[in-house]
Write a protein that holds these residues in place. Structure first.
Motif, PDB file in Angstrom:
ATOM      1  N   ARG A   1       0.812  -1.227   0.000  1.00 37.43           N
ATOM      2  CA  ARG A   1       0.000   0.000   0.000  1.00 37.43           C
ATOM      3  C   ARG A   1       0.842   1.271   0.000  1.00 37.43           C
ATOM      4  NH1 ARG A   1      -5.388  -1.096   3.775  1.00 37.43           N
ATOM      5  NH2 ARG A   1      -6.305  -2.676   2.386  1.00 37.43           N
ATOM      6  N   ASP A   2       1.965   1.252   0.693  1.00 37.55           N
ATOM      7  CA  ASP A   2       2.768   2.475   0.794  1.00 37.55           C
ATOM      8  C   ASP A   2       3.841   2.582  -0.282  1.00 37.55           C
ATOM      9  OD1 ASP A   2       1.215   2.845   2.997  1.00 37.55           O
ATOM     10  OD2 ASP A   2       2.843   2.963   4.446  1.00 37.55           O
ATOM     11  N   TYR A   3       4.300   1.437  -0.814  1.00 35.12           N
ATOM     12  CA  TYR A   3       5.436   1.489  -1.735  1.00 35.12           C
ATOM     13  C   TYR A   3       5.192   0.762  -3.062  1.00 35.12           C
ATOM     14  CZ  TYR A   3       7.634   3.051   2.555  1.00 35.12           C
ATOM     15  OH  TYR A   3       7.927   3.737   3.711  1.00 35.12           O
ATOM     16  N   GLY A   4       4.003   0.232  -3.243  1.00 35.77           N
ATOM     17  CA  GLY A   4       3.656  -0.353  -4.530  1.00 35.77           C
ATOM     18  C   GLY A   4       4.320  -1.673  -4.848  1.00 35.77           C
ATOM     19  N   VAL A   5       4.837  -2.375  -3.833  1.00 33.84           N
ATOM     20  CA  VAL A   5       5.423  -3.698  -4.074  1.00 33.84           C
ATOM     21  C   VAL A   5       4.284  -4.689  -4.289  1.00 33.84           C
ATOM     22  CG1 VAL A   5       6.890  -5.536  -3.164  1.00 33.84           C
ATOM     23  CG2 VAL A   5       7.446  -3.136  -2.676  1.00 33.84           C
ATOM     24  N   PHE A   6       4.367  -5.420  -5.372  1.00 34.59           N
ATOM     25  CA  PHE A   6       3.239  -6.255  -5.791  1.00 34.59           C
ATOM     26  C   PHE A   6       3.482  -7.750  -5.574  1.00 34.59           C
ATOM     27  CE2 PHE A   6       1.446  -8.797  -9.336  1.00 34.59           C
ATOM     28  CZ  PHE A   6       0.099  -8.652  -9.052  1.00 34.59           C
ATOM     29  N   ARG A   7       4.744  -8.187  -5.703  1.00 33.67           N
ATOM     30  CA  ARG A   7       5.038  -9.625  -5.728  1.00 33.67           C
ATOM     31  C   ARG A   7       5.867 -10.035  -4.515  1.00 33.67           C
ATOM     32  NH1 ARG A   7       7.199  -9.413 -10.142  1.00 33.67           N
ATOM     33  NH2 ARG A   7       9.374  -9.419  -9.521  1.00 33.67           N
ATOM     34  N   PHE A   8       5.475 -11.136  -3.883  1.00 28.69           N
ATOM     35  CA  PHE A   8       6.185 -11.673  -2.721  1.00 28.69           C
ATOM     36  C   PHE A   8       6.347 -13.186  -2.886  1.00 28.69           C
ATOM     37  CE2 PHE A   8       4.049  -7.846  -1.406  1.00 28.69           C
ATOM     38  CZ  PHE A   8       4.949  -7.202  -0.562  1.00 28.69           C
ATOM     39  N   GLN A   9       7.519 -13.684  -2.505  1.00 32.22           N
ATOM     40  CA  GLN A   9       7.800 -15.123  -2.532  1.00 32.22           C
ATOM     41  C   GLN A   9       7.678 -15.648  -1.091  1.00 32.22           C
ATOM     42  OE1 GLN A   9       8.281 -16.376  -5.536  1.00 32.22           O
ATOM     43  NE2 GLN A   9       8.534 -14.398  -6.565  1.00 32.22           N
ATOM     44  N   ILE A  10       6.807 -16.622  -0.867  1.00 32.01           N
ATOM     45  CA  ILE A  10       6.521 -17.096   0.487  1.00 32.01           C
ATOM     46  C   ILE A  10       7.221 -18.433   0.741  1.00 32.01           C
ATOM     47  CG2 ILE A  10       4.717 -17.662   2.156  1.00 32.01           C
ATOM     48  CD1 ILE A  10       4.676 -14.751   1.123  1.00 32.01           C
ATOM     49  N   LEU A  11       7.950 -18.500   1.856  1.00 30.87           N
ATOM     50  CA  LEU A  11       8.632 -19.727   2.265  1.00 30.87           C
ATOM     51  C   LEU A  11       8.194 -20.093   3.679  1.00 30.87           C
ATOM     52  CD1 LEU A  11      10.871 -21.906   1.792  1.00 30.87           C
ATOM     53  CD2 LEU A  11      12.441 -20.331   2.952  1.00 30.87           C
ATOM     54  N   ALA A  12       7.668 -21.300   3.839  1.00 28.91           N
ATOM     55  CA  ALA A  12       7.295 -21.793   5.166  1.00 28.91           C
ATOM     56  C   ALA A  12       8.513 -22.479   5.787  1.00 28.91           C
ATOM     57  CB  ALA A  12       6.134 -22.781   5.060  1.00 28.91           C
ATOM     58  N   ASN A  13       8.831 -22.119   7.013  1.00 29.95           N
ATOM     59  CA  ASN A  13      10.005 -22.678   7.684  1.00 29.95           C
ATOM     60  C   ASN A  13       9.604 -23.366   8.984  1.00 29.95           C
ATOM     61  OD1 ASN A  13      12.765 -23.184   7.921  1.00 29.95           O
ATOM     62  ND2 ASN A  13      13.130 -21.346   9.138  1.00 29.95           N
ATOM     63  N   MET A  14      10.377 -24.383   9.360  1.00 27.75           N
ATOM     64  CA  MET A  14      10.189 -25.103  10.624  1.00 27.75           C
ATOM     65  C   MET A  14       8.779 -25.700  10.731  1.00 27.75           C
ATOM     66  SD  MET A  14      12.325 -22.689  13.309  1.00 27.75           S
ATOM     67  CE  MET A  14      11.175 -21.315  13.207  1.00 27.75           C
ATOM     68  N   VAL A  15       8.332 -26.325   9.636  1.00 31.10           N
ATOM     69  CA  VAL A  15       7.014 -26.961   9.628  1.00 31.10           C
ATOM     70  C   VAL A  15       7.183 -28.476   9.606  1.00 31.10           C
ATOM     71  CG1 VAL A  15       5.813 -25.042   8.526  1.00 31.10           C
ATOM     72  CG2 VAL A  15       6.932 -26.758   7.114  1.00 31.10           C
ATOM     73  N   PRO A  16       6.171 -29.233  10.050  1.00 34.88           N
ATOM     74  CA  PRO A  16       6.292 -30.700  10.082  1.00 34.88           C
ATOM     75  C   PRO A  16       6.480 -31.314   8.704  1.00 34.88           C
ATOM     76  CG  PRO A  16       4.461 -29.954  11.455  1.00 34.88           C
ATOM     77  CD  PRO A  16       4.920 -28.768  10.689  1.00 34.88           C
ATOM     78  N   ASP A  17       5.780 -30.762   7.704  1.00 34.49           N
ATOM     79  CA  ASP A  17       5.862 -31.349   6.366  1.00 34.49           C
ATOM     80  C   ASP A  17       5.389 -30.327   5.331  1.00 34.49           C
ATOM     81  OD1 ASP A  17       2.999 -31.376   6.517  1.00 34.49           O
ATOM     82  OD2 ASP A  17       3.094 -33.335   7.496  1.00 34.49           O
ATOM     83  N   GLU A  18       5.472 -30.736   4.068  1.00 36.60           N
ATOM     84  CA  GLU A  18       5.091 -29.865   2.957  1.00 36.60           C
ATOM     85  C   GLU A  18       3.616 -29.476   3.028  1.00 36.60           C
ATOM     86  OE1 GLU A  18       5.527 -27.572  -0.398  1.00 36.60           O
ATOM     87  OE2 GLU A  18       7.143 -28.655   0.599  1.00 36.60           O
ATOM     88  N   ARG A  19       2.786 -30.385   3.476  1.00 36.67           N
ATOM     89  CA  ARG A  19       1.355 -30.104   3.551  1.00 36.67           C
ATOM     90  C   ARG A  19       1.068 -28.938   4.495  1.00 36.67           C
ATOM     91  NH1 ARG A  19      -2.756 -34.561   5.917  1.00 36.67           N
ATOM     92  NH2 ARG A  19      -1.627 -33.949   7.789  1.00 36.67           N
ATOM     93  N   GLN A  20       1.768 -28.919   5.628  1.00 37.13           N
ATOM     94  CA  GLN A  20       1.568 -27.833   6.586  1.00 37.13           C
ATOM     95  C   GLN A  20       2.090 -26.508   6.016  1.00 37.13           C
ATOM     96  OE1 GLN A  20      -0.103 -27.906   9.404  1.00 37.13           O
ATOM     97  NE2 GLN A  20       0.277 -25.718   9.759  1.00 37.13           N
ATOM     98  N   GLY A  21       3.196 -26.579   5.280  1.00 40.66           N
ATOM     99  CA  GLY A  21       3.721 -25.368   4.658  1.00 40.66           C
ATOM    100  C   GLY A  21       2.750 -24.785   3.649  1.00 40.66           C
ATOM    101  N   LEU A  22       2.158 -25.648   2.846  1.00 37.75           N
ATOM    102  CA  LEU A  22       1.183 -25.200   1.856  1.00 37.75           C
ATOM    103  C   LEU A  22      -0.061 -24.634   2.527  1.00 37.75           C
ATOM    104  CD1 LEU A  22       0.659 -25.000  -1.170  1.00 37.75           C
ATOM    105  CD2 LEU A  22      -0.327 -27.308  -1.091  1.00 37.75           C
ATOM    106  N   ALA A  23      -0.432 -25.199   3.685  1.00 39.18           N
ATOM    107  CA  ALA A  23      -1.588 -24.697   4.432  1.00 39.18           C
ATOM    108  C   ALA A  23      -1.339 -23.274   4.928  1.00 39.18           C
ATOM    109  CB  ALA A  23      -1.897 -25.630   5.608  1.00 39.18           C
TER     110      ALA A  23
END
Length: 276
Positions: free
Chosen positions: A166-188
């Motif tokens: 909203r303040d700087y017009g950044v549109f794209r973000f890459q999301i990384l889940a860390n310290m999760v039990p498995d891939e399913r939890q990261g995707l959740a």
């Protein structure tokens, strides 16, 4: 005339501390080196710089010595494990806003010269949404936002995205889940974040994957080394290699900022504007 190869500049950030952001930065850098890239890691946590501690390094100089003109960039860079080049952090951002035109040119020239030796710069920012974090993140081509399965991590990640959007017009973000039990939890976690941003913001979130909870990761921290080198067969090391492959596959989004000096010019511009 040979054109300099483009440099990818990734910010690794988080809405809150304690989510393993610096570990992500270090192992991402090591794994990108394994893929044949030449990587530098800049410790941009101006209050609590800790990349050197995590890697067991003892740098004599840091970013403040470059900004003051006492040392060259080549002199402050420390060789880390796996061929990773480390630019040690300092409380140098305010100083960056006070540089004279001549000093600005010197800093830009220094990064331009190192740009011929590297093709990826990873900027490990501080946690939170302080002015310095925002300025570093805005100057990078891609923002890797690290989240974990804690309510405060998710709410702070949303606040980070909202501010930059909203303040700087950044549109794209890459999301990384860390310290999760498995891939399913990261995707959740990613899906949960998307539901909120899709409702209230005009942003695009891309899922980079998940780094699992791993005892070997804890052991590597105690040994002050990257898990991807110390325990290469561990689940977390394999996940970091997958992350590196996804990172290198991201499209080069901004041809103008494909040279490293543009990153520094942006930093000086944003820092100076914030100081006004």
């Amino acid at each position: 005339m040979v054109q300099p190869r483009p440099v990818r500049v990734f910010a690794v950030s988080s809405g809150k501390g304690g989510v393993g952001k610096t570990n992500v930065s270090v192992n991402l850098g090591v794994c990108l080196n394994e893929l044949g890239h030449h990587v530098a890691l800049m410790d941009a946590d101006m209050g609590l710089a800790n990349v050197d501690v995590l890697l067991g390094l003892q740098p004599k100089y840091n970013l403040s010595h470059l900004l003051s003109g006492e040392r060259s960039l080549e002199e402050i860079i420390v060789e880390g494990p796996g061929g990773l080049k480390v630019v040690p952090g300092s409380s140098g951002l305010q100083r960056m806003s006070e540089l004279t035109v001549g000093e600005q040119a010197g800093v830009i020239r220094a990064f331009s010269e190192i740009g011929s030796d590297i093709d990826v710069l990873i900027v490990d920012t501080a946690a939170g949404i302080s002015g310095s974090v925002v300025n570093f993140a805005r100057a990078c081509q891609e923002i890797f936002l690290v989240v974990c399965d804690e309510p405060t991590s998710m709410t702070d990640a949303y606040a980070f995205i909202k501010l930059l959007n909203r303040d700087y017009g950044v549109f794209r973000f890459q999301i990384l889940a860390n310290m999760v039990p498995d891939e399913r939890q990261g995707l959740a976690l990613y899906t949960k974040l998307c539901k909120v941003t899709d409702r209230y913001l005009d942003v695009a979130l891309n899922y980079l994957g998940a780094i699992p909870q791993d005892d070997y990761l804890k052991k590597s921290v105690q040994r002050q080394g990257p898990v991807s080198l110390l325990y290469p067969q561990s689940k977390s090391a394999q996940a970091f290699r997958a992350l590196a492959r996804k990172a290198e596959a991201l499209p080069m989004s901004d041809a103008v900022s494909g040279r490293l000096e543009f990153f520094v010019e942006r930093m000086i511009e944003y820092s100076s504007a914030a100081a006004l």
